[in-house]
Scaffold this motif. Structure first.
Motif, short mmCIF file in Angstrom:
data_model
loop_
_atom_site.label_atom_id
_atom_site.label_comp_id
_atom_site.label_asym_id
_atom_site.label_seq_id
_atom_site.Cartn_x
_atom_site.Cartn_y
_atom_site.Cartn_z
N ALA A 248 2.32 1.51 -3.49
CA ALA A 248 1.34 1.95 -4.49
C ALA A 248 1.19 3.46 -4.46
O ALA A 248 1.16 4.12 -5.50
N SER B 246 0.83 -1.20 0.00
CA SER B 246 0.00 0.00 0.00
C SER B 246 0.87 1.26 0.00
O SER B 246 0.58 2.22 -0.73
N ASP C 90 -3.54 -1.16 -6.02
CA ASP C 90 -3.07 -1.95 -4.88
C ASP C 90 -4.03 -3.12 -4.74
O ASP C 90 -5.21 -2.94 -4.45
#
Length: 290
Positions: free
Chosen positions: A32, A29, A136
């Motif tokens: 991303a 995350s 993601d």
């Protein structure tokens, strides 16, 4: 017409999926967000970052002190199979002139009864409206994410430097499908959260040699990055600031990853209109505060 805004009008955009083949918590995350912020700043292209991971991913909170990401996948699911590009442009929060984000769903598919065909239509409409989409996605290979892995122009596979995990990936028959994507020619591998005292080049050389990898990068994940994401929650402004001054090792390494990704998807880096970015960003910050 400016090439930054005209590049893909009438053409499909490019999809980059950020994915961990085995474990949660590898830093997908964060990466991303990092890739999306940086590529948009480097190219001036129209970029969408979308949280298509499960409900444990809270990447939109990493920048909530910069700007509130108001809408999520749950808002878009109400359109079902009738979703259009106009809906996505309306419900994606604009972070700067050409950078947008959609937060993840708070409900799993068992609750929403979501049809997987929705993902296909949703992504098709995203790629009509944006030059680059950064997704993601869930860990491993399952029905929720196989479509995205198959559709990606580039897969960014993320691992931490745990050789037990990578050996399991290569040796466990149950992970054969994940290994297929990990070694796919579209895949760029990132060894994330390297220790600051390590020689990153040697670590990457060892991984390449041991596992016959060819497109591998290392990222030194440090306390400043962690604080910006999870404590200060101003990760967007942190990345933009560090891209300008190049003091943070992680961000410097990140720029190298982005330059390589742009070549992989046949795009070029370009200096964006920083003055325009500044005006819109300040305006959005004010609107988020009041």
């Amino acid at each position: 017409m400016n090439k930054k805004t005209s590049f893909l009008r009438g053409e499909r955009g490019k999809l980059i999926c950020v994915w961990s083949p085995v474990l949660h918590g590898e830093g997908c995350s964060t990466l991303a967000c990092s890739i999306g912020f940086s590529i948009q700043q480097m190219t001036g292209r129209k970029v969408l970052i979308v949280n298509k991971s499960n409900s444990t991913s809270n990447m939109e909170k990493y920048l909530e002190k910069d700007i509130e990401i108001k809408y999520s996948m749950d808002n878009l699911k109400i359109f079902n199979m009738g979703i259009r590009t106009e809906h996505i442009l309306t419900y994606a929060t604009q972070v700067n002139t050409d950078l947008y984000m959609i937060a993840g769903s708070r409900f799993n598919r068992d609750i929403t009864k979501e049809n997987y065909e929705f993902d296909r239509i949703f992504m098709d409409k995203c790629l009509e409206g944006f030059d680059i989409v950064i997704a993601d996605i869930d860990t491993g290979v399952r029905s929720e994410n196989s479509f995205f892995l198959d559709s990606a122009d580039c897969i960014l596979a993320v691992l931490t430097p745990n050789e037990i995990t990578i050996q399991e990936l290569f040796n466990n028959p149950a992970l054969k499908s994940a290994l297929k994507y990990f070694t796919d020619e579209r895949t760029v591998n990132v060894i994330n959260k390297l220790h600051g005292d390590w020689n990153s080049s040697r670590v990457i050389d060892r991984y390449n040699s041991s596992y016959s990898l060819t497109k591998t990068f290392g990222l030194n994940y440090d306390g400043d990055v962690l604080n910006a994401c999870c404590s200060n929650r101003n990760y967007y402004s942190f990345v933009i600031k560090e891209m300008k001054c190049r003091r943070n090792l992680y961000v410097s390494q990140l720029i190298g990853v982005c330059e390589f990704l742009l070549k992989e998807i046949s795009m070029e880096a370009d200096e964006p209109d920083r003055a325009g970015y500044g005006r819109v960003f300040k305006k959005l910050i004010r609107s988020a505060l009041y």
